[in-house]
Motif scaffolding. Sequence first.
Motif, mmCIF file in Angstrom:
data_model
loop_
_atom_site.group_PDB
_atom_site.id
_atom_site.type_symbol
_atom_site.label_atom_id
_atom_site.label_comp_id
_atom_site.label_asym_id
_atom_site.label_seq_id
_atom_site.Cartn_x
_atom_site.Cartn_y
_atom_site.Cartn_z
ATOM 1 N N ASP A 132 0.842 -1.192 0.000
ATOM 2 C CA ASP A 132 0.000 0.000 0.000
ATOM 3 C C ASP A 132 0.872 1.234 0.000
ATOM 4 O O ASP A 132 1.954 1.256 0.540
ATOM 5 N N ARG A 185 0.515 5.650 0.341
ATOM 6 C CA ARG A 185 -0.329 6.824 0.568
ATOM 7 C C ARG A 185 0.442 8.047 0.126
ATOM 8 O O ARG A 185 1.646 8.158 0.336
ATOM 9 N N ARG A 242 -4.890 11.441 -3.207
ATOM 10 C CA ARG A 242 -5.720 10.243 -3.076
ATOM 11 C C ARG A 242 -4.943 9.143 -2.362
ATOM 12 O O ARG A 242 -3.725 9.107 -2.406
ATOM 13 N N GLY A 243 -5.689 8.244 -1.719
ATOM 14 C CA GLY A 243 -5.071 7.049 -1.169
ATOM 15 C C GLY A 243 -5.156 5.949 -2.209
ATOM 16 O O GLY A 243 -6.204 5.736 -2.811
ATOM 17 N N VAL A 244 -4.063 5.275 -2.430
ATOM 18 C CA VAL A 244 -4.040 4.228 -3.445
ATOM 19 C C VAL A 244 -3.438 2.974 -2.830
ATOM 20 O O VAL A 244 -2.378 3.026 -2.204
ATOM 21 N N GLY A 245 -4.144 1.856 -2.978
ATOM 22 C CA GLY A 245 -3.610 0.568 -2.546
ATOM 23 C C GLY A 245 -3.317 -0.279 -3.773
ATOM 24 O O GLY A 245 -4.105 -0.311 -4.713
ATOM 25 N N GLY A 272 -13.309 2.892 -9.052
ATOM 26 C CA GLY A 272 -12.466 2.834 -7.860
ATOM 27 C C GLY A 272 -11.410 1.755 -7.932
ATOM 28 O O GLY A 272 -10.558 1.649 -7.062
ATOM 29 N N SER A 273 -11.461 0.920 -8.955
ATOM 30 C CA SER A 273 -10.499 -0.168 -9.070
ATOM 31 C C SER A 273 -9.990 -0.240 -10.503
ATOM 32 O O SER A 273 -10.779 -0.338 -11.439
ATOM 33 N N ASN A 284 -6.369 0.056 -6.265
ATOM 34 C CA ASN A 284 -7.612 0.502 -5.630
ATOM 35 C C ASN A 284 -7.467 1.950 -5.182
ATOM 36 O O ASN A 284 -6.526 2.300 -4.466
ATOM 37 N N ILE A 285 -8.391 2.785 -5.623
ATOM 38 C CA ILE A 285 -8.318 4.220 -5.332
ATOM 39 C C ILE A 285 -9.398 4.576 -4.319
ATOM 40 O O ILE A 285 -10.574 4.287 -4.522
ATOM 41 N N ASN A 286 -8.973 5.208 -3.232
ATOM 42 C CA ASN A 286 -9.938 5.573 -2.180
ATOM 43 C C ASN A 286 -10.375 7.021 -2.350
ATOM 44 O O ASN A 286 -9.571 7.871 -2.650
#
Length: 842
Positions: free
Chosen positions: A5, A7, A11-14, A821-822, A840-842
């Motif tokens: 993961d 950050r 945006r937060g991206v996993g 989102g994915s 994955n985008i939060n």
Amino acid sequence: MSSGDGRGGGRGVGVKGVFIGAGCNRIVNNCSWGACDLVAFGAQNAVAIFNPETAQIWTTLPGHKAAVNCTQWLPSNKFAFRAKKLDRHYLLSGDAAGEIILWEYSVLEGKWRYVQQLPQLHKKGVTCITGIMVSQTEAVFASTSSDSMVYIWEVVFPSTSGGVCELLHLDSLSVGTKPMVALSLSELPGSTGHLVLAMGGLDNKIHLYSGERRGKFVRGCELKGHTDWIRSLDFALPTCTNGEASNVLLVSSSQDRGIRIWKMALKESLDSNQSAYRKEKVSLASYIEGPVLIAGTTSYQISLESLLIGHEDWVYSVEWQPPSNASSEGIAYCQPQSILSASMDKTMMIWKPEKTSGIWMNVVTVGELSHCALGFYGGHWSPNGDSILAHGYGGSFHLWKNVGTEYENWQPQKVPSGHFAAIADIAWGRSGQYLLSVSHDQTTRIFAPWKNEASPRDEESWHEIARPQVHGHDINCVAIIQGKGNHRFVSGADEKVARVFEAPLSFLKTLDHAISQTSDFSDDSQVGVQILGANMSALGLSQKPIYVHAEQHTPDKNVNDGLDTLETIPDAVPVVLTEPPIEDQLAWHTLWPESHKLYGHGNELFALCSDHDGKLVASSCKAQSAAVAEIWLWQIGSWKAVGRLQSHTLTVTQMEFSHDDKFLLAVSRDRQFSVFSIDKAGTDEITYQLVAKQEAHKRIIWACSWNPYGYEFATGSRDKTVKIWTVENESSVKLLATLPQFSSSVMALSWVGLDCNSNEGLLAVGMENGLIELWNLSVKRSDDGVAGAVASLVVRLEPLMCHVSAVNRLAWRNCKNEDSGSLQLASCGADQCVRVFQVNIN
């Protein structure tokens, strides 16, 4: 799979790894199956780990700077009966530069740790590593190299996870001018505490050395009999009689096509029981006495137990079946009298002694039907002895499992697959159902997620589902173009011709099975497709179509029946696959027919791209002059050359059409980019014009990518920079931003849109050191045009998830129907790996 993961930015991206496809290095001793039931193998300079249960590669371990030649688990499958409760397993890997690395695998966490690189004593490539566990926490191992040295080490493993491994160099053995290529270690029977090391190689003899656990190893004796190089050696575990180990068996294989079994018996026990032995009905061959090995105060009589003849070509590996666990404590064991051999004659055989006569017989043969395997480089038992794995000349794995209950029934199983040379280019299918890759191993392969109906969560696992092109040249570039069901591609290789391939009916139906009818195209795509598959011509490069109705005619008898000529290669049998295919099906029965050739370039093709409409293809070739460096435009359908764009003086390395196909962007080795306007007048005529040309970087520009929402584009160069540009008023280009300097040359770029309204996107950056970063790009616009671009690093992918050498191409999956989102990102590299990441985008 590894996951990581990050950050950063707005945006937060996993990111997590979804799939790795890779082939095995074509070298003996490259692969090993450990007591932890995982298989390790070298994929270029990565150590790849795969799980035979799921047929998926879990991870690749970065660390080697040269190709990985050999791997060895500690404990190996031979000691699986003792390793049931171990929570950490270790792996040794040796490479072509002489380096050996020790890795730690935590079973509970499923995590890997680089422990250390051994002091580099070898001056040339490591060819074989062998090791045994002498206790739960101690192992002794030996390595050999083409520098004619054999080194012996002891390693003490830590009692806690992440602790320090103690490494002790025990001895160095010089073997003269003819290097050793095969090694095996064993504890000697009796309570002497001595070890025996067998080594064999280019002088056709087996050399035995003995030594105490921490002492020097002394030359014992030589075993003669083989008439060519010795390729593999393996000690069985000492066999116990009345609770005491009295003898140990050694099996050897050679390029003389023979396998020999040698028996080392405690001299005292042989003398005292001589009369008892004589009464048994056994063949005289067992008592052909060989030399005596002296270890300390104990001596061992060596005799040739058996000679196994059956293979028709070099026997590259032999391995004893791992012992079964005879007690719940996992201490006692029973060494099965069963040997697996693998040969260049395309077969693996299991040998066992006959119950009555004791003569060793070949009881199982697998692999003989594979016309494509081109021989096996090694064979391995699973720890419980119910599966056997071979790796072959084509970088492929072949796995058989004994599914019989009352009698043996060995059936082929799914295995991971992939390219066995650098992968030059990748492209997603137009609707994103599959990923196409081309490689210097001269094949084109298709990987796709296969919905697993048996799984409760309707999971999908990725597999290679077709091998459309098998070619005589290294393939450098590919573009998916419009065709029936949008399944048609053009590829360019180390020849001056681009070739067009059409999806046959067998592939279209297979794809339906893979995606379980959830595709966005219906069976309409199959209407009117008359070609079922394709055949490879024996000496040519073109793949000839097999028509749907042709199979109804009775085929003429082949006039060459019975003659083994190049022309009598078997016909392909294209079938609809209802589950992921195995290597034999892939290599022979999933070819696509070639429909056109595009002639025009003066040198080897280097780059291809298609417009979004699927009406134009642009191609470039290797060039050192302006005349050769022109970009050709081809019209799909008529296949005419409709344009020759001149701008560059050296090879054009990548091209891409803008989102609305108005512009074609090209970047080159001459450090310049060009932007051409392309105007399709509605007729067959196409007009084009050079809009802008600029020297953009200080070194070769390797990569470029357009913003999906506008006329901004990114360029990436060997000078370790990425620059963002915009086309202004369709007549000039302006620099918007330069990203901070990267740690390595930038080799690949791919830009995907996140939000049309805010003109925000993600730029994936791939580097020469194998690492991948994701950057958030936001283009700010004002009333009078573009004001600027804001870039921020979102995530650096963990090294364990990335490539271990240069990233050659990145491509975002076209998934119009999926939740935004994915996203999925594909990458390919010089390490033979194709990778797919879930972002994955939060």
